[in-house]
Every structure is written in C-alpha cells, then in structure tokens.
Write an enzyme that holds these catalytic residues in place. Structure first.
Site, PDB file in Angstrom:
ATOM      1  N   SER A 158      48.774  38.874  43.267  1.00 19.17           N
ATOM      2  CA  SER A 158      47.621  38.259  44.065  1.00 19.17           C
ATOM      3  C   SER A 158      46.558  39.480  44.401  1.00 19.17           C
ATOM      4  O   SER A 158      46.626  40.086  45.401  1.00 19.17           O
ATOM      5  CB  SER A 158      48.131  37.544  45.247  1.00 19.17           C
ATOM      6  OG  SER A 158      47.091  37.258  46.148  1.00 19.17           O
ATOM      7  N   GLU A 171      41.083  36.679  36.505  1.00 14.39           N
ATOM      8  CA  GLU A 171      39.545  36.301  36.697  1.00 14.39           C
ATOM      9  C   GLU A 171      38.745  37.087  35.766  1.00 14.39           C
ATOM     10  O   GLU A 171      37.690  36.698  35.362  1.00 14.39           O
ATOM     11  CB  GLU A 171      39.490  36.504  38.247  1.00 14.39           C
ATOM     12  CG  GLU A 171      38.099  35.894  38.562  1.00 14.39           C
ATOM     13  CD  GLU A 171      37.800  36.123  39.939  1.00 14.39           C
ATOM     14  OE1 GLU A 171      38.568  35.943  40.773  1.00 14.39           O
ATOM     15  OE2 GLU A 171      36.787  36.354  40.307  1.00 14.39           O
ATOM     16  N   HIS A 198      48.483  32.558  42.354  1.00 12.84           N
ATOM     17  CA  HIS A 198      49.572  33.784  42.315  1.00 12.84           C
ATOM     18  C   HIS A 198      50.493  33.671  43.515  1.00 12.84           C
ATOM     19  O   HIS A 198      50.289  34.451  44.343  1.00 12.84           O
ATOM     20  CB  HIS A 198      48.952  35.034  42.365  1.00 12.84           C
ATOM     21  CG  HIS A 198      48.274  35.107  41.110  1.00 12.84           C
ATOM     22  ND1 HIS A 198      46.886  35.923  41.161  1.00 12.84           N
ATOM     23  CD2 HIS A 198      48.341  34.966  39.758  1.00 12.84           C
ATOM     24  CE1 HIS A 198      46.442  36.310  39.835  1.00 12.84           C
ATOM     25  NE2 HIS A 198      47.322  35.453  38.845  1.00 12.84           N
ATOM     26  N   CYS A 251      38.464  27.696  40.147  1.00 17.72           N
ATOM     27  CA  CYS A 251      37.820  27.566  41.540  1.00 17.72           C
ATOM     28  C   CYS A 251      36.319  27.529  41.250  1.00 17.72           C
ATOM     29  O   CYS A 251      35.793  28.464  40.467  1.00 17.72           O
ATOM     30  CB  CYS A 251      38.174  28.763  42.445  1.00 17.72           C
ATOM     31  SG  CYS A 251      37.020  28.716  44.141  1.00 17.72           S
TER      32      CYS A 251
HETATM   33  O1  0CM Z   1      42.505  36.229  42.281  1.00 22.90           O
HETATM   34  P1  0CM Z   1      43.921  36.562  43.167  1.00 22.90           P
HETATM   35  O2  0CM Z   1      44.693  37.453  42.405  1.00 22.90           O
HETATM   36  O3  0CM Z   1      43.756  36.882  44.528  1.00 22.90           O
HETATM   37  O4  0CM Z   1      44.447  34.977  43.015  1.00 22.90           O
HETATM   38  P2  0CM Z   1      45.286  34.225  43.949  1.00 22.90           P
HETATM   39  O5  0CM Z   1      45.964  33.170  43.108  1.00 22.90           O
HETATM   40  O6  0CM Z   1      46.289  35.150  44.783  1.00 22.90           O
HETATM   41  O7  0CM Z   1      44.375  33.693  45.039  1.00 22.90           O
HETATM   42  C1  0CM Z   1      43.522  32.516  44.946  1.00 22.90           C
HETATM   43  C2  0CM Z   1      42.574  32.657  43.916  1.00 22.90           C
HETATM   44  C3  0CM Z   1      41.666  32.727  43.203  1.00 22.90           C
HETATM   45  C4  0CM Z   1      40.410  32.820  42.071  1.00 22.90           C
HETATM   46 FE1  SF4 Z   2      38.093  30.375  45.223  1.00 29.68          FE
HETATM   47 FE2  SF4 Z   2      39.784  32.533  45.058  1.00 29.68          FE
HETATM   48 FE3  SF4 Z   2      38.008  32.613  46.831  1.00 29.68          FE
HETATM   49 FE4  SF4 Z   2      40.091  30.917  46.889  1.00 29.68          FE
HETATM   50  S1  SF4 Z   2      40.154  33.176  46.916  1.00 29.68           S
HETATM   51  S2  SF4 Z   2      38.032  30.349  47.231  1.00 29.68           S
HETATM   52  S3  SF4 Z   2      40.353  30.154  44.933  1.00 29.68           S
HETATM   53  S4  SF4 Z   2      37.498  32.262  44.443  1.00 29.68           S
END
Ligand code: 0CM
Ligand code: SF4
Length: 332
Positions: free
Chosen positions: A236, A139, A51, A109
C-alpha cells in the site's frame, strides 16, 4: 508476587485522525459488496480491490474471486461481472473486457480518474507529459496506460527530475500518482519548475486529500511520541508513505503492520508514548485490534489528535444505485 509486579507500565497512545478508510476505498469495497448482492457469486475483481489482505479475504469469503488479469477468468465464467480495482487500469483493460463481451464495473477512485483525464487533456493539447510516481505500482501502470506507449515519462526521484531531457519541443506538463509523499513530491516539482518554468502543473493537486490529511496527522503526532505504528499492507503506497513520514519526523520506531500478530514487541519495550494511524485501505477494526494488543501489555490512555475533518463521499456506479438504495432502506 507483590501487587506492583502486576502493574502494567503506562502508555500514552495518540491516535491520528483522520486515519484509515478514505472515500475511494469505501466506494470500491461497496461496489464489490453490492455487485455480489445484485448479481450473486462469483464476482471477479481484477487486482486487490484495495491493498489490504483483510479486506480482500473478507470479500473472498463473500464470493469475490481475485485475478490479476482478465484472461485468468475461466471461459465458463466470462458472463460474470468483473470489477476493476480502486487504483485504476490502463485503457487496454476495459477494451479487452468489451472484446470478450464481459460486463464490467469500474471501482477506480474518482480522484485517480481525474488524473487520467488530465493526462488525456495534456495529450490533446500536444504537451509532453511527465508522471511523478513509483514504477510498477498499479496506479502508475493505469495512468501511463491512458495513452500510447512512450507518451508519458515516469519521474521517480529528484535525480530523475534533474536528468530528464525533453524528447520534443512541445510544452511540458506534469501529473502525479495520488498517494505520494507530499514533501518528496514538492522537492521533485521544485526541480522541474526551476528547470522548466513553463511546465504546466495540475490545477488542483493530484495527491489526494486522504493522502495529504493522513500525512499531516502523522506529522502532528510524531514529534510527541517515541514510536509510531501504521496499520497497512506493504504494497500500500499511501501506508508506506505514512511510515516514512513518522520516521522522518523523529520517531525512534516506525513500523508498518497488517495485524497485531506482526508487532515486533521487542522494538516497543520501554516506550511510554505511541502514535497510531492507518493507511487509507486499512479497516478501523484492525486499529482496534492493535490497541487491544497494547492494552494487554501496557496501561493505555488514548488521546485523539485530529488535524482535519473529512466529509467527502463519492457516487456509486449507476448500475448499483438501485441495490444500494434497497439495502439502505432495509437497514432502516
Ligand atoms: O495506492 P495505494 O497503494 O496506496 O492503494 P491502497 O489500496 O492502499 O489505498 C487506496 C487507494 C488507492 C488508489
Ligand atoms: Fe482515492 Fe486512493 Fe486517495 Fe483513497 S487514497 S481517496 S482511493 S486516490
């Protein structure tokens, strides 16, 4: 003009560590880059790989094409690779890709996949499953979609935990989204455990190490500063949680910004101390951009406040290991 009128006001900037990219984000971005290198352009990516608009725009410039669903991929490009984002996908998505004879790479992930496996194990053991998470987040959609519709009940708030009524006589189990507020989740889990002492909990926290460590660092810095900036995108989840943690830990101003251009300078007028962190999907380059923007207006002194060391790294998918090796040796 006198010399003093040129003088910038001093600003003590506390840089949270760890901050920014986690191992899952690093792996997901590498998967897109290596797929472009191995298979050429275009490579399709289902949903933002992580994100962050800057990351997505950079990959788009290299030849990645972002879609929300597989049916957006044009007929003529169905032989091109498609990558699933770091947040994970419902089981129906790889099944759909297989039906269309598409080649896919999964950038979910491994710590999200771990939660998917827990859901399956609970289901196999005939347990009724609760998922603590935020409705509509990709997710959560992916984790709920590991099992048939109705198999998982979503718990978003303490109120949900209080009013939840089991639908069956089966043993209860809970799992969680990986990027939640540690404190909010503790509150929800405490209610569930109080009401259902036999509820089965994850062996090891589902909230991931990166989420936990970044929140801890913000908690350490927030009481020492007047304001906190979190670099990250509004969609995010882990970045949003960092902004909340800063606010709850007493920062007068707590702002989530994607780029320096989004800073509302009026809010930072007169401050002498600032905390700075970045969500797990925000590149360090953007943190540097924010520091540079503050340095234009303030006489900035930077201190790093480290609350944890991170050494974790995840393996790449089998299909990309050859190209990863050859680009690593070319770089040497
Ligand atoms: O889940 P989130 O909205 O925090 O996603 P992101 O892409 O900002 O961060 C990494 C992850 C995952 C799963
Ligand atoms: Fe995995 Fe999301 Fe945690 Fe990063 S923030 S380690 S992508 S679960």
């Amino acid at each position: 003009m006198t010399e003093t009128s040129h003088k910038k006001p001093p600003l003590s900037l506390k840089l949270c560590a760890p901050r920014g990219f986690c191992a899952g984000v690093d792996r997901a971005i590498q998967i897109v880059e290596l797929a472009l290198e191995k298979y050429g352009r275009p490579v399709y990516v289902r949903h933002e790989i992580v994100h962050n608009k800057f990351v997505v725009d950079s990959l788009r410039a290299k030849g990645a094409v972002f879609v929300e669903e597989l049916d957006e991929i044009p007929q003529g490009d169905q032989d091109r690779p498609v990558i699933f984002s770091a947040h994970g996908v419902p089981k129906s998505v790889p099944a759909d890709a297989q039906n269309r004879n598409m080649f896919y790479l999964d950038a979910t992930c491994p710590l999200v996949s771990k939660v998917h496996k827990e859901a399956e194990i609970h289901h196999r053991r005939d347990r009724e499953i609760l998922l603590i998470g935020h409705k509509g987040h990709p997710e959560v959609i992916g984790t709920m979609g590991q099992l048939e519709d109705g198999a998982v009940t979503l718990i978003e708030t303490e109120q949900d935990a209080r009013s939840f009524q089991p639908r069956t006589e089966r043993q209860l189990a809970f799992i969680t989204q990986t990027t939640l507020s540690v404190d909010d989740t503790d509150g929800i889990v405490a209610i569930l455990k109080d009401r259902f002492p036999d509820i089965v909990a994850p062996h090891k926290e589902d909230i991931c190490y990166a989420t936990t460590n970044r929140q801890e660092a913000v908690k350490a810095v927030a009481p020492q500063v007047e304001a906190m900036i979190v670099v990250g995108a509004p969609n995010s989840s882990n970045s949003q949680r960092l902004r909340e943690v800063a606010e709850r830990s007493g920062c007068r101003v707590s702002a989530l910004v994607q780029r320096a251009s989004e800073i509302d300078w009026a809010k930072f007028d007169g401050i002498t101390s600032l905390g700075l962190t970045a969500g797990a999907s925000a590149p360090e380059l953007l943190v540097e951009e924010i520091i540079a923007a503050f340095s234009e207006r303030f006489d900035v002194s930077v201190d790093i406040v480290r609350t944890a060391e991170e050494t974790i790294a995840f393996n790449l998918p089998r299909e990309l290991r050859d190209v990863a090796l050859s680009s690593a040796s070319a770089a040497e």
